[in-house]
Design an enzyme around this catalytic site. Structure first.
Site, PDB file in Angstrom:
ATOM      1  N   LYS A   1      36.884 -25.905  42.090  1.00  0.00           N
ATOM      2  CA  LYS A   1      36.756 -26.979  43.080  1.00  0.00           C
ATOM      3  C   LYS A   1      36.679 -28.340  42.397  1.00  0.00           C
ATOM      4  O   LYS A   1      37.203 -29.337  42.920  1.00  0.00           O
ATOM      5  CB  LYS A   1      35.517 -26.750  43.940  1.00  0.00           C
TER       6      LYS A   1
ATOM      7  N   ARG B   1      36.800 -11.735  40.425  1.00  0.00           N
ATOM      8  CA  ARG B   1      37.408 -12.815  41.200  1.00  0.00           C
ATOM      9  C   ARG B   1      38.920 -12.820  40.985  1.00  0.00           C
ATOM     10  O   ARG B   1      39.435 -12.208  40.038  1.00  0.00           O
ATOM     11  CB  ARG B   1      36.826 -14.167  40.793  1.00  0.00           C
TER      12      ARG B   1
ATOM     13  N   GLU C   1      30.171 -22.479  50.082  1.00  0.00           N
ATOM     14  CA  GLU C   1      29.477 -23.757  49.975  1.00  0.00           C
ATOM     15  C   GLU C   1      30.414 -24.837  50.525  1.00  0.00           C
ATOM     16  O   GLU C   1      31.568 -24.910  50.100  1.00  0.00           O
ATOM     17  CB  GLU C   1      29.122 -24.059  48.521  1.00  0.00           C
TER      18      GLU C   1
END
Length: 555
Positions: free
Chosen positions: A272, A262, A36
């Site tokens: 983020k 992850r 994204e």
């Protein structure tokens, strides 16, 4: 795996892809990396990049780079440009053109209309607060929206008017009609379109309704013919919804989603939102501040693509969450730079040394190897009467085990002569500002028989050395888990006040005047360094410490 064995270690995704190829299920493997564009990529993304591009490369397939750009309010071209640079820097090349989910907005919108016509989507006007109330909890089922019984014609009309921009943001959404009592809350009539009167960086003002990530992801995979849609574990609960859309729409193929754990790295944050907060509040100088966990920050700090790829391979691919120690990443960069980085000398806290018995005006050009193990040539170091050494390499009252200069003591200058400290010149406060030493002309590069000199120190010529700034970077946080704070203030409470120490007036050997931004160096006894890509100039070189010579954290 032995040093001569280049076969990658097996992990469950590699086994799945191999089995699918061997069985003929897929004649060509197609993966994708779908960031994204709402921030810079971080070290966690490196694992996904290496995995998706690496599997496609290994099995002769292709990997797409697709920006999942469904939220124009948080997306910027700056992030897109940075992501492209990061992927290329890591050494990967995407197949075909750069793709965007927005490339498929027309098709996604048509498929949303298909769902309405099939009685599987409806326009809902619940407020966000009401929607949370109707959704239920993990232990209690939700309840149907009062707008769920709208007719197909009414829903088509309402959605058309949403698309035409007749309604303000947040007043209506299009929801899939699935099951409000489903144990998986992602299936409780999820939102598939929202109203957002925002200009999109790719489509401009064409749209004022935008699809949700969940509605976009699987259909984009299907349009592109993705065979293995590889995600992190937080998307595992979304997989039933991913499959539901594919099963209820006329998509060209049926991709399969797989999840892996992850990358969680201690002494680091990779959210983020938190990274953006660090930037916006001025705790760091920007997204590429060398203390950040972003790939652009690692690049600016001097990390190599090979070291990050090696790190991602070493940590493996599993379905079990865990925390990787920062020391493993630091080991990978040390290991890479130790083998490849040329050696150089830089004095961080210079003190002048006058070699009183060396002839005035005489200069010897000494040839020192650029690497102790690799045959990559030599560099020239002028030696004359005045040199600089580090202030820490002379002590009047040294601790036990100190092997550098002391009053009346001897030490070898790297690649040069043995010198003896004869006199120290001090200022009014008693600080040593200059040393008077003598050298033994019979000791150039050797110890005469019967003579032992234990210490070796680095040095630079006074006249020919270049003045520079050196930035000593360390971990940004003092706690292994920065989010845990004794005061309850969160990760900002754990910022390391010593994460950046800036030294001015440092002196570097003259060979470093020709250093380029792609070069890495081991400054002998100090660590590995590179030129700063933003602030360094030919007139004012700035060197960033990539990593120390050994793990000295907490010592």
């Amino acid at each position: 795996m032995s040093k001569t064995d280049t076969t990658p270690p097996a992990h469950f995704l590699r086994q799945i892809v191999k089995a699918d190829q061997d069985s003929g299920k897929h004649s060509k493997i197609v993966t994708r990396f779908p960031p994204e564009p709402n921030g810079y990529l971080h070290i966690g993304h490196a694992k996904s990049i290496c995995l998706n591009f690496g599997l496609a490369q290994e099995f002769g397939g292709e990997c797409h780079l697709r920006f999942d750009d469904t939220n124009p309010a948080k997306e910027e071209q700056e992030y897109i440009d940075a992501i492209l640079q990061d992927v290329e820097w890591l050494g990967f090349q995407w197949a075909g053109k750069v793709r965007h989910a927005s490339d498929y907005f027309d098709q996604l919108h048509a498929w949303a209309i298909d769902l309405i016509k099939a009685g599987k989507a409806y326009v809902c006007e619940l407020t966000p607060e009401q929607a949370r109330e109707y959704r239920g909890t993990l232990t209690e089922p939700g309840k149907n929206s009062p707008f769920r019984e709208r007719s197909v014609d009414e829903n088509l009309d309402q959605f058309a008017r949403m698309t035409a921009g007749e309604f303000p943001d947040g007043t209506k959404v299009l929801r899939a009609m699935i099951d409000m009592s489903a144990p998986n809350m992602n299936l409780r009539d999820p939102i598939i379109y929202r109203i957002r009167h925002a200009q999109h960086h790719q489509t401009g003002d064409k749209w004022c309704v935008y699809p949700s990530y969940d509605f976009t992801h699987g259909q984009s995979d299907a349009i592109e013919g993705i065979t293995h849609s590889i995600c992190t574990l937080e998307f595992e609960d979304h997989r039933p919804l991913y499959d539901w859309f594919l099963q209820n729409l006329p998509v060209p193929c049926q991709p399969r989603q797989y999840e892996f754990a992850r990358l969680n790295l201690n002494y680091t944050v990779t959210s983020k939102r938190k990274l953006k907060q660090l930037v916006d509040e001025g705790h760091v100088s920007g997204w590429d501040d060398p203390r950040m966990s972003t790939l652009s920050a690692f690049r600016r700090r001097g990390y190599t693509p090979a070291s990050i790829r090696e790190f991602c391979e070493r940590i493996g691919v599993t379905r079990s969450d865990g925390v990787v120690d920062m020391g493993m990443l630091e080991f990978c960069i040390r290991d890479d730079l130790d083998a490849h980085a040329p050696r150089a000398m830089c004095v961080l806290k210079p003190i002048k040394v006058v070699i009183t018995n060396y002839p005035e005006g005489q200069v010897e050009n000494l040839a020192l190897p650029r690497h102790p193990k690799q045959d990559i040539g030599t560099r020239t170091l002028p030696f004359s009467r005045e040199i600089y050494i580090d202030a820490g390499d002379y002590m009047v009252d040294p601790p036990k085990g100190y092997k550098r200069l002391v009053p009346g003591g001897e030490v070898r200058l790297r690649g040069s002569y043995v010198i003896r400290a004869d006199e120290a010149v001090t200022d009014d406060a008693g600080n040593v500002v200059e040393l008077r030493c003598s050298y033994d002309p019979d000791t150039l590069g050797k110890n005469p028989e019967g003579r032992k000199v234990k210490g070796v120190i680095h040095w630079v010529p006074a006249a020919e050395s270049i003045e520079c700034e050196v930035r000593l970077y360390d971990r940004l946080f003092t706690a292994p888990n920065p989010d845990k704070s004794d005061t309850g203030g969160g990760f900002l409470d754990n910022i390391n006040p010593q994460s950046l120490i800036t030294l001015t007036g440092c002196r570097a050997e003259p060979s470093l005047a020709s250093a380029s931004l792609d070069d890495r160096f081991q400054f002998e006894r100090e660590g590995y360094f590179c030129l700063d890509s933003k602030d360094s100039t030919a007139e004012r070189p700035v060197f960033n410490r990539t990593v120390t010579l050994r793990d000295s954290w907490g010592q």
